[in-house]
Design a protein around this motif. Structure first.
Motif, PDB file in Angstrom:
ATOM      1  N   TYR A 160      24.059  -1.477  -4.931  1.00  0.00           N
ATOM      2  CA  TYR A 160      23.327  -2.185  -5.994  1.00  0.00           C
ATOM      3  C   TYR A 160      22.552  -3.301  -5.313  1.00  0.00           C
ATOM      4  N   ASN A 161      21.256  -3.420  -5.617  1.00  0.00           N
ATOM      5  CA  ASN A 161      20.431  -4.396  -4.881  1.00  0.00           C
ATOM      6  C   ASN A 161      20.589  -5.828  -5.388  1.00  0.00           C
ATOM      7  N   GLY A 162      21.475  -6.032  -6.351  1.00  0.00           N
ATOM      8  CA  GLY A 162      21.727  -7.386  -6.846  1.00  0.00           C
ATOM      9  C   GLY A 162      20.812  -7.797  -7.970  1.00  0.00           C
ATOM     10  N   SER A 163      19.898  -6.900  -8.346  1.00  0.00           N
ATOM     11  CA  SER A 163      18.974  -7.239  -9.423  1.00  0.00           C
ATOM     12  C   SER A 163      18.807  -6.059 -10.375  1.00  0.00           C
ATOM     13  N   CYS A 164      17.920  -5.157 -10.001  1.00  0.00           N
ATOM     14  CA  CYS A 164      17.574  -4.092 -10.947  1.00  0.00           C
ATOM     15  C   CYS A 164      18.189  -2.750 -10.634  1.00  0.00           C
ATOM     16  N   CYS A 165      18.463  -2.490  -9.357  1.00  0.00           N
ATOM     17  CA  CYS A 165      18.430  -1.086  -8.944  1.00  0.00           C
ATOM     18  C   CYS A 165      19.687  -0.638  -8.181  1.00  0.00           C
ATOM     19  N   GLN A 172      17.742   4.169  -5.788  1.00  0.00           N
ATOM     20  CA  GLN A 172      17.591   2.835  -6.399  1.00  0.00           C
ATOM     21  C   GLN A 172      16.954   2.908  -7.800  1.00  0.00           C
ATOM     22  N   ASP A 204      26.167   3.504 -17.435  1.00  0.00           N
ATOM     23  CA  ASP A 204      25.740   2.192 -16.952  1.00  0.00           C
ATOM     24  C   ASP A 204      25.675   2.212 -15.418  1.00  0.00           C
ATOM     25  N   ARG A 205      25.343   1.063 -14.860  1.00  0.00           N
ATOM     26  CA  ARG A 205      25.113   0.994 -13.416  1.00  0.00           C
ATOM     27  C   ARG A 205      26.356   1.361 -12.603  1.00  0.00           C
ATOM     28  N   ALA A 260      22.366 -13.531  -7.504  1.00  0.00           N
ATOM     29  CA  ALA A 260      21.826 -12.186  -7.343  1.00  0.00           C
ATOM     30  C   ALA A 260      22.414 -11.572  -6.089  1.00  0.00           C
ATOM     31  N   GLN A 261      23.584 -11.013  -6.223  1.00  0.00           N
ATOM     32  CA  GLN A 261      24.281 -10.515  -5.048  1.00  0.00           C
ATOM     33  C   GLN A 261      24.266  -9.002  -5.021  1.00  0.00           C
ATOM     34  N   ARG A 262      24.042  -8.484  -3.831  1.00  0.00           N
ATOM     35  CA  ARG A 262      24.151  -7.039  -3.666  1.00  0.00           C
ATOM     36  C   ARG A 262      25.577  -6.626  -3.955  1.00  0.00           C
ATOM     37  N   GLY A 263      25.737  -5.417  -4.374  1.00  0.00           N
ATOM     38  CA  GLY A 263      27.077  -4.945  -4.694  1.00  0.00           C
ATOM     39  C   GLY A 263      27.269  -3.509  -4.265  1.00  0.00           C
ATOM     40  N   GLN A 264      28.488  -3.057  -4.392  1.00  0.00           N
ATOM     41  CA  GLN A 264      28.832  -1.697  -3.991  1.00  0.00           C
ATOM     42  C   GLN A 264      29.713  -1.088  -5.066  1.00  0.00           C
ATOM     43  N   TYR A 265      29.355   0.090  -5.538  1.00  0.00           N
ATOM     44  CA  TYR A 265      30.185   0.813  -6.497  1.00  0.00           C
ATOM     45  C   TYR A 265      30.791   2.029  -5.807  1.00  0.00           C
TER      46      TYR A 265
END
Lengths: 188, 238
Positions: B81-86, B91, B104-105, B30-35
């Motif tokens: 991206y918080n790594g899970s839902c949002c 968010q 999509d996200r 569950a890793q945070r991400g960046q778009y």
């Protein structure tokens, strides 16, 4: 809404095929099958009989609110479904992710939650719709490859009891049964 | 020197074991991400986007605290991206991204600030019609906290079903996320993180003077001649 009166379904041949192969005699939980309606299909029962109004509304939202062209596609509408054969009857259980769903928290500190969504149970026989029952179900999918490991089996499940005439429904998110998503629907 | 490879192997085995444990616990990936690009929108910029969004007018009256809410949720980074839902400035969860942004996200994280805020505004407008919000809006205070537009927005932000749990419990603690954030604390935090110089309810942040009456439309654009006027106001009468 879909009229409850009989509707001819000649030409609609694309029932959710994986679920069709499932036996209702085993009594086990059947994982619901994921469908994405972005590619329009005139033969898909889910698109044409079960969720046509939801697809229309989503298309209208994209073109009028988001002001984006669809270029012959549908809006991004997804659904879960299971199909059971019960003698001459075909029973489709489906829930779709639409703006009528409550999809939980929007928050950096939140985790994935199921969406509480409309559920439809459509009974077909001899090429006609016998009944459409509407209820509340839960939508959860695991299509996203970047979701956490413990959400990669998220799904909703159904179990048909032909003797009792009921369909039981459950949803597992993050490896746990979601109690708010446990329902039993009568289809008698 | 001869022992070093053995030590390295041991270290590698320990690292793999630790990673396996993390993965088995369900949290390892569950890793945070960046778009797209990392942004740092201010509370003021987010509040301006809220004012330009299709959000209901009564909720726009708290647009300054909604600017603070955006900072609270994302730090002003619309691609996070918080790594899970949002994902995004407010968010939005994955399901709401699909429903309200039609993408999509990853697509959502790359939308403009205004595009993200517009999708969030439509979600919030829909949430406003829920039973939980109607019930909450009928109260002057909840668990000792004033029910205002910020509170209503926080109720919708944390999910109307979750908000209903809180309302039914009669306490702010009736629902909280995994970080312990309640709807009550979210409303407070949003207010605390708003721009101190921001003012609610005006077209732009700044002084709230009424401004000039428009002279390009209506009767003001085509005034009667003095000869036909029934009321004559002389310069000394003003």
């Amino acid at each position: 809404m879909i009229p409850i009166v009989a509707i001819a379904i000649a030409g609609l041949t694309a029932l959710p095929s994986i679920a069709m192969a499932q036996s209702q005699e085993g009594g086990g939980w059947q994982p619901m099958t994921y469908s994405n309606f972005q590619t329009p299909s005139k033969s898909d029962v889910l698109q044409n009989l079960v969720w046509p109004d939801v697809i229309r509304e989503a298309n209208a939202y994209v073109t009028t609110q988001l002001k984006r062209p669809l270029d012959g596609k549908n809006a991004l509408v997804t659904a879960l479904s299971t199909t059971y054969q019960d003698g001459p009857r075909i029973i489709i259980v489906s829930t779709a992710l639409s703006r009528d769903c409550d999809s939980g928290a929007n928050d950096a500190g939140a985790e994935i939650e199921p969406s509480i969504c409309p559920l439809r149970i459509v009974t077909l026989q001899g090429g006609k719709v016998l009944a459409v029952k509407t209820a509340v179900g839960c939508y959860a999918d695991h299509q996203d490859p970047r979701i956490p490991a413990n959400n990669r089996n998220d799904n909703s499940y159904t179990r048909f009891d032909p003797v009792a005439g009921t369909i039981a429904f459950r949803t597992i998110v993050g490896g746990r049964d979601v109690s708010a998503c446990s329902h039993t629907y009568s289809i008698k | 020197m001869a022992r070093q490879p053995v030590r390295m192997v041991k270290t590698r085995v320990a690292l793999i074991a630790a990673l396996s444990l993390l993965a088995a616990s369900g949290h390892g990936l569950a890793q945070r991400g960046q778009y797209c690009e990392r942004t740092n929108y201010s509370a003021q910029e987010i509040a301006d986007a809220v004012r330009n969004s299709p959000l209901r007018d009564d909720l726009k009256s708290t647009s300054c605290s909604l600017g603070g809410l955006g900072r609270f949720e994302s730090g002003g980074n619309k691609g996070v991206y918080n790594g899970s839902c949002c994902t995004g400035i407010f968010q939005l969860n994955n399901a709401n991204v699909q429903k309200y942004a039609g993408t999509d996200r990853a697509g959502y994280g790359c939308l403009s600030l205004q595009g993200q805020v517009d999708a969030w505004a439509r979600l919030t407008n829909d949430g406003y019609r829920s039973q939980a919000v109607r019930q909450l809006a009928s109260m002057e205070s909840f668990d000792g906290q004033k029910v205002d537009a910020s509170f209503i927005a926080a109720c919708i932000q944390l999910g109307t079903g979750n908000c209903q749990k809180m309302v039914s419990s009669g306490k702010c603690s009736g629902f909280s996320d995994i970080n312990g954030t309640t709807i009550c604390s979210m409303a407070n935090n949003a207010g605390a993180m708003s721009d101190p110089d921001c003012s609610d309810g005006s077209g732009v942040c700044g002084p709230t003077a009424p401004g000039d009456f428009p002279t390009s439309i209506g009767i003001a654009s085509n005034p009667p001649a003095a000869a036909s006027a029934s009321i004559i106001v002389g310069p000394t009468d003003v």
